[in-house]
Design a protein around this motif. Sequence first.
Motif, PDB file in Angstrom:
ATOM      1  N   PHE A 158     -20.873  25.702 -22.715  1.00 52.59           N
ATOM      2  CA  PHE A 158     -20.936  24.606 -22.048  1.00 52.59           C
ATOM      3  C   PHE A 158     -19.977  23.598 -21.510  1.00 52.59           C
ATOM      4  O   PHE A 158     -20.055  22.962 -20.701  1.00 52.59           O
ATOM      5  CB  PHE A 158     -21.675  23.429 -23.278  1.00 52.59           C
ATOM      6  CG  PHE A 158     -23.151  23.537 -23.504  1.00 52.59           C
ATOM      7  CD1 PHE A 158     -23.989  22.547 -23.064  1.00 52.59           C
ATOM      8  CD2 PHE A 158     -23.442  24.681 -24.446  1.00 52.59           C
ATOM      9  CE1 PHE A 158     -25.264  22.854 -23.278  1.00 52.59           C
ATOM     10  CE2 PHE A 158     -25.080  24.714 -24.583  1.00 52.59           C
ATOM     11  CZ  PHE A 158     -25.859  23.933 -24.135  1.00 52.59           C
ATOM     12  N   PHE A 159     -18.912  24.243 -21.695  1.00 49.59           N
ATOM     13  CA  PHE A 159     -17.404  23.628 -21.033  1.00 49.59           C
ATOM     14  C   PHE A 159     -16.941  24.408 -19.893  1.00 49.59           C
ATOM     15  O   PHE A 159     -17.114  25.604 -19.834  1.00 49.59           O
ATOM     16  CB  PHE A 159     -16.379  23.695 -22.030  1.00 49.59           C
ATOM     17  CG  PHE A 159     -15.184  23.150 -21.833  1.00 49.59           C
ATOM     18  CD1 PHE A 159     -15.043  21.673 -21.820  1.00 49.59           C
ATOM     19  CD2 PHE A 159     -14.140  23.951 -20.987  1.00 49.59           C
ATOM     20  CE1 PHE A 159     -13.678  21.273 -21.494  1.00 49.59           C
ATOM     21  CE2 PHE A 159     -13.094  23.331 -20.627  1.00 49.59           C
ATOM     22  CZ  PHE A 159     -12.464  21.981 -20.695  1.00 49.59           C
ATOM     23  N   PRO A 160     -16.979  23.660 -18.759  1.00 50.21           N
ATOM     24  CA  PRO A 160     -16.993  22.186 -18.668  1.00 50.21           C
ATOM     25  C   PRO A 160     -18.094  21.608 -18.301  1.00 50.21           C
ATOM     26  O   PRO A 160     -18.396  20.499 -18.428  1.00 50.21           O
ATOM     27  CB  PRO A 160     -15.623  21.869 -18.068  1.00 50.21           C
ATOM     28  CG  PRO A 160     -15.470  23.110 -17.193  1.00 50.21           C
ATOM     29  CD  PRO A 160     -16.070  24.293 -17.893  1.00 50.21           C
ATOM     30  N   ASN A 161     -18.607  22.374 -17.081  1.00 53.29           N
ATOM     31  CA  ASN A 161     -19.861  22.016 -16.336  1.00 53.29           C
ATOM     32  C   ASN A 161     -21.156  21.338 -16.885  1.00 53.29           C
ATOM     33  O   ASN A 161     -21.357  20.199 -16.676  1.00 53.29           O
ATOM     34  CB  ASN A 161     -20.393  23.037 -15.455  1.00 53.29           C
ATOM     35  CG  ASN A 161     -19.214  23.653 -14.378  1.00 53.29           C
ATOM     36  OD1 ASN A 161     -18.064  22.834 -14.164  1.00 53.29           O
ATOM     37  ND2 ASN A 161     -19.259  24.730 -14.074  1.00 53.29           N
ATOM     38  N   GLU A 162     -21.703  21.988 -18.018  1.00 50.29           N
ATOM     39  CA  GLU A 162     -22.694  21.573 -18.702  1.00 50.29           C
ATOM     40  C   GLU A 162     -22.502  20.104 -19.689  1.00 50.29           C
ATOM     41  O   GLU A 162     -23.058  19.380 -19.402  1.00 50.29           O
ATOM     42  CB  GLU A 162     -23.333  22.444 -19.664  1.00 50.29           C
ATOM     43  CG  GLU A 162     -23.457  24.034 -19.125  1.00 50.29           C
ATOM     44  CD  GLU A 162     -24.376  24.026 -17.765  1.00 50.29           C
ATOM     45  OE1 GLU A 162     -25.114  23.028 -17.672  1.00 50.29           O
ATOM     46  OE2 GLU A 162     -24.125  24.845 -17.005  1.00 50.29           O
ATOM     47  N   PHE A 163     -21.246  20.165 -20.066  1.00 45.35           N
ATOM     48  CA  PHE A 163     -21.035  19.139 -20.915  1.00 45.35           C
ATOM     49  C   PHE A 163     -20.641  17.847 -19.959  1.00 45.35           C
ATOM     50  O   PHE A 163     -21.038  16.460 -20.260  1.00 45.35           O
ATOM     51  CB  PHE A 163     -19.674  19.220 -21.635  1.00 45.35           C
ATOM     52  CG  PHE A 163     -19.836  20.062 -22.977  1.00 45.35           C
ATOM     53  CD1 PHE A 163     -20.758  19.910 -23.799  1.00 45.35           C
ATOM     54  CD2 PHE A 163     -18.921  20.801 -23.355  1.00 45.35           C
ATOM     55  CE1 PHE A 163     -21.033  20.413 -24.948  1.00 45.35           C
ATOM     56  CE2 PHE A 163     -18.940  21.527 -24.488  1.00 45.35           C
ATOM     57  CZ  PHE A 163     -20.043  21.342 -25.281  1.00 45.35           C
ATOM     58  N   SER A 164     -20.150  18.250 -18.639  1.00 47.21           N
ATOM     59  CA  SER A 164     -19.759  17.153 -17.830  1.00 47.21           C
ATOM     60  C   SER A 164     -21.193  16.230 -17.200  1.00 47.21           C
ATOM     61  O   SER A 164     -21.393  15.291 -16.988  1.00 47.21           O
ATOM     62  CB  SER A 164     -19.179  17.528 -16.594  1.00 47.21           C
ATOM     63  OG  SER A 164     -17.804  17.953 -16.695  1.00 47.21           O
TER      64      SER A 164
END
Length: 531
Positions: A158-164
Motif C-alpha cells: 500500500f505504501f505510498p500510492n495506495e495509501f495516498s
Amino acid sequence: MMSWNKLIFPKEMVGESLPEFNGLEGVLQPLLSASNSSSLKEALEILIKVSRTAAARAELALRNILPTVLKLVESFHQTSSREYLVNSLKLLRNLCAGEVANQNAFFEQNGVEVVLSVLRSAALLSNPDSGVIRVSLQVLANVSLAGEDHQQAIWLKFFPNEFSVLARVRSQETNDPLCMILYTCCDRRPGLVAELCRDMGLPIVVGIIRTVASVGFGEDWFKLLLSRLCLEDIHFPLVFSKSCEGSSSENSGNTDSGDDLFLSEQAFLLRIISEILNERIEEIQVSSEFALCVLGIFKRSVRVVDFASRGMSSLPTGCTSIDVMGYSLIILRDICAREGVGDLKNDSLDVVDMLLSHELIDILLSLLRDLDPPAIIRKVLKEGDNQGLNLSASKLCPYKGFRRDMIAVIGNCAYRRKHVQDEIRQKNGILLLLQQCVTDDDNPYLREWGIWSLRNLLEGHAENQQAVADLELQGSVDMPELSRLGLRVEVDQKTRRAKDFALPPDQVLVSECHLQFQHGMIFWCDTSKVH
C-alpha cells in the motif's frame, strides 16, 4: 452436550433455498454447513453475528472458514455483487478480530492482495464507495494487529500510492481505519515513521489532515498517529510546512488579514496537537525541535495578526492567522506547565529554559503592555483621576482568552525559576502582572491565572516581594466590582506606598507578603520605582 451449531444457530434462523452463484455451490458448502443454512445471504448474516465473540471466531478458525470467505470476496468483487461483497468483507473483518489463526490464514492466503483489489476499484470511482472502503480497511486494520510480518505485508502493498489515494477519500468512516492501519504499522517502528514523513509519505499525512479538517474524526486513531509523528518524534516542522502545499483553502488568498502566511489546515493541525498535548501532558515529553518550531510559528503569527479589532469569540475564530497564534500559544502554555521537561536526546536540557533563551518572556511582556487593560481596569481609569496614564493601547485582544493565555504561559515559566522571576522584575513586569488579577469578560479565568502567575512571581523571592511593597500609590477608586473581587491594597498615608495588599482569602500566596483580605481599592504606581 449440544453441538456448537445447535447452540448458536436456532432453527428459525435456518434458510430454505440456495441461490445460483455461477458454480460457487461447492465453495459455499463450508459456510452453509457452519451456519446450518441453505441460503448464502442468511449464512453470511448468521456468521457475521456469531463471529462477534472470541469463542465463535476460534471455532470458525478450526473449521478453516476464512479461505472460503476470501474466495467469496474475490468472486463478488469481480461480479459487482455489492451486497454480498460487503457482507463477505464484514465476516472477514470479524474473523480477523484478535484471532491469530484467522489472521495467519489471511496472510498465507494472499488476503492483502485480494483486499487491495477491492479497495482499488472502490476508491477510484468518481464517487468512491466509502462503505466498501471502510470495511476493507477494517479487515486490514485487524490483520495489522497480528504482528510485524502482517504489517510489513500491508505496508509493501500500500505504501505510498495506495495509501495516498485512500487518504484523499473525504470520508470520516474510511479515514478512521486508515489511521489505525498507519499507526499500528508505524508504532515502535521508527523506520516506517521516517518513511511516512519523507517526500513519498508526506502526501499521505497531509491528505489525512485535510480529510479530518473537512469531515472530522470519530475514533482516536488520528490523534494517536499525529502524536506518534509530531510529538513523540521530530517530524512536526515538516508536517506543518507541507500542510500548506497544494491546498484549496478558501482563506488562502486573504492577504488583508495576513492569512496568506498560514492555511486553515495548519491552524487545524495546531488545534489537534494542542488537544493531544493537553490530554497527555503527564506522559509526553516534547523535543526542543518541536518547542522551537511552535515558538517560531507564534512569532510569525504575531507579526501578521490584526490587533485592531476586539475578538468576539474564543478559539477557533475562523480567522486562520488568529487561530494559528492562539493554538501555538496554548501549546507553549502546556509545554511550560511541566517542570524540567527534558529533550528526547538529552534529558539534561530543559525545554522551557531553551524557550526562555529565545526571548519568550520578553515577547509576551511586550505584547501584554501593548494590549489595552482589562475592562474593569479601563473603567477604573476612566472614572478615576488618572490623567497621566495611557488609556488608549494600540492593540486589542483578537480572541476571547488571548490575554489569559499569555498570562498562563508567563505564570508557568515563573514557577520555581528564579531567573524568570528576576527577568520579569527587571523588565518592570510586576505591576503588569498585578493588573491581570481581575475578572474580565473577554478573558475567562484571567483572575485565576493572574493570581497563579503572581504567586509564582513572588514565591521565595524577597526582592520581588519588596518591589511590591515599594509600589507607590498614584490613584484609587472604590468600586463594587473590585469589592466583589476582593482585590485591594492598604496604603500607608505618610509614605503613599503599599503597606499591605490583598487578594481573596481562598488564594494562597507567599506568607512573607503578609496579605490581608479587606475591601475596595486598587493601586497604580510610577514604574520607575520598581527595581
